[in-house]
Write an enzyme that holds these catalytic residues in place. Sequence first.
Site, mmCIF file in Angstrom:
data_model
loop_
_atom_site.group_PDB
_atom_site.id
_atom_site.type_symbol
_atom_site.label_atom_id
_atom_site.label_comp_id
_atom_site.label_asym_id
_atom_site.label_seq_id
_atom_site.Cartn_x
_atom_site.Cartn_y
_atom_site.Cartn_z
ATOM 1 N N HIS A 16 0.812 -1.226 0.000
ATOM 2 C CA HIS A 16 0.000 0.000 0.000
ATOM 3 C C HIS A 16 0.850 1.283 0.000
ATOM 4 C CE1 HIS A 16 -0.031 -0.575 4.662
ATOM 5 N NE2 HIS A 16 0.965 0.221 4.328
ATOM 6 N N HIS A 63 -1.726 4.769 9.705
ATOM 7 C CA HIS A 63 -0.385 5.314 9.952
ATOM 8 C C HIS A 63 -0.432 6.682 10.620
ATOM 9 C CE1 HIS A 63 -0.049 2.454 6.603
ATOM 10 N NE2 HIS A 63 1.240 2.366 6.806
ATOM 11 N N HIS A 197 10.059 -4.161 4.513
ATOM 12 C CA HIS A 197 10.528 -2.790 4.321
ATOM 13 C C HIS A 197 10.810 -2.092 5.644
ATOM 14 C CE1 HIS A 197 6.137 -2.055 4.660
ATOM 15 N NE2 HIS A 197 6.283 -0.733 4.624
ATOM 16 N N GLU A 244 3.811 -5.259 8.783
ATOM 17 C CA GLU A 244 2.467 -5.125 8.185
ATOM 18 C C GLU A 244 1.938 -6.444 7.647
ATOM 19 O OE1 GLU A 244 2.714 -0.380 6.956
ATOM 20 O OE2 GLU A 244 3.042 -1.883 5.406
HETATM 21 C C1 DHB Z 1 6.155 3.221 2.248
HETATM 22 C C2 DHB Z 1 5.604 1.968 2.570
HETATM 23 C C3 DHB Z 1 4.516 1.887 3.447
HETATM 24 O O1 DHB Z 1 3.945 0.710 3.828
HETATM 25 C C4 DHB Z 1 3.958 3.035 3.988
HETATM 26 O O2 DHB Z 1 2.879 2.906 4.778
HETATM 27 C C5 DHB Z 1 4.504 4.279 3.697
HETATM 28 C C6 DHB Z 1 5.600 4.374 2.825
HETATM 29 C C7 DHB Z 1 7.300 3.345 1.304
HETATM 30 O O3 DHB Z 1 7.923 2.331 0.926
HETATM 31 O O4 DHB Z 1 7.574 4.483 0.877
HETATM 32 FE FE FE Z 2 2.514 1.037 5.489
#
Ligand code: DHB
Ligand code: FE
Length: 285
Positions: A16, A63, A197, A244
């Site tokens: 997302h 978030h 990530h 997540e």
């Molecule tokens: C990114 C990934 C995310 O899951 C998020 O909520 C905000 C930013 C990213 O990779 O930039």
């Molecule tokens: Fe996210």
Amino acid sequence: MSATTAQIVGFIGTSHVPAIGKAIAQNLQQDAYWKPFFDGYPPVRSWLDKVAPDTIVMFYNDHGLKFFLDKMLTFAVGAAPQYLNTDEGWGIPSLGAFQGHPELSWHIIEQLVADEFDPVTCQEMNVDHAFSIPLALLYPGRMVYPIRVVPICINTVQHPLPTMKRCLALGRSVGRALAAWPEKSRVVVMGTGGLSHQLDGARAGFINREFDQQCLNTLIADPEALQHYSVHDLVSLARTQGVEILNWMAARGAMAGTARQVYRNYHIPISNTASAVQVLEPLRQ
Ligand code: DHB
Ligand code: FE
């Protein structure tokens, strides 16, 4: 389950990343950076056309748009007639409004509480990019969406986070609620976010392809096998925002029994993220 109750017609897990919203607004789908990512969605949309859901139950994490660090839920269920996506500061246009399904939301809440979960119940709820971006990918260019939604929000932001086991059990409870819903309905369950990530700190940009692939493979038929990962294991293997995957775990839990994979796309990187989309269909036993 029968044709006179809610039937789960499938599962979609998807990343997302907010930058996707910017790429959509700027029509960058054919751009060399974005194409391998956006090419992952037409097959998902073809599948959606075929299974024709009327409802999406979406497990996601907020978030900071609806819930901030001063008051953090563990699980929250939306029970509003409609949900708005508003500016989070990412510079992307707001997407929505999304039509809710308060009767089904309350039915799910009743089941969750009967199963000894303690959700926050939200009769007003803004939904952030973790909710709106996946729907923009599934229904591009729509101002009105052909589905009603039940948002289920999981804390993946401020520790302590719920465990993989707990999220699977939450999903199982939602699945029981759907099986007992006394109206005909075709439901897709979704989990958003991930995969590996980390957005900031010394390990920003870290991606773990091997772990991501293992999770995608295991989710198909044996999500229970992922329960042993502690939240700290997840942070270690998939990094801070890789947690997540808890949303995917809950959504997969809602679809009882084994499943078959209809489609998967995995692409590194989109922004800081290993992006993935996976479609599963239940196998009747
Ligand atoms: C990114 C990934 C995310 O899951 C998020 O909520 C905000 C930013 C990213 O990779 O930039
Ligand atoms: Fe996210």
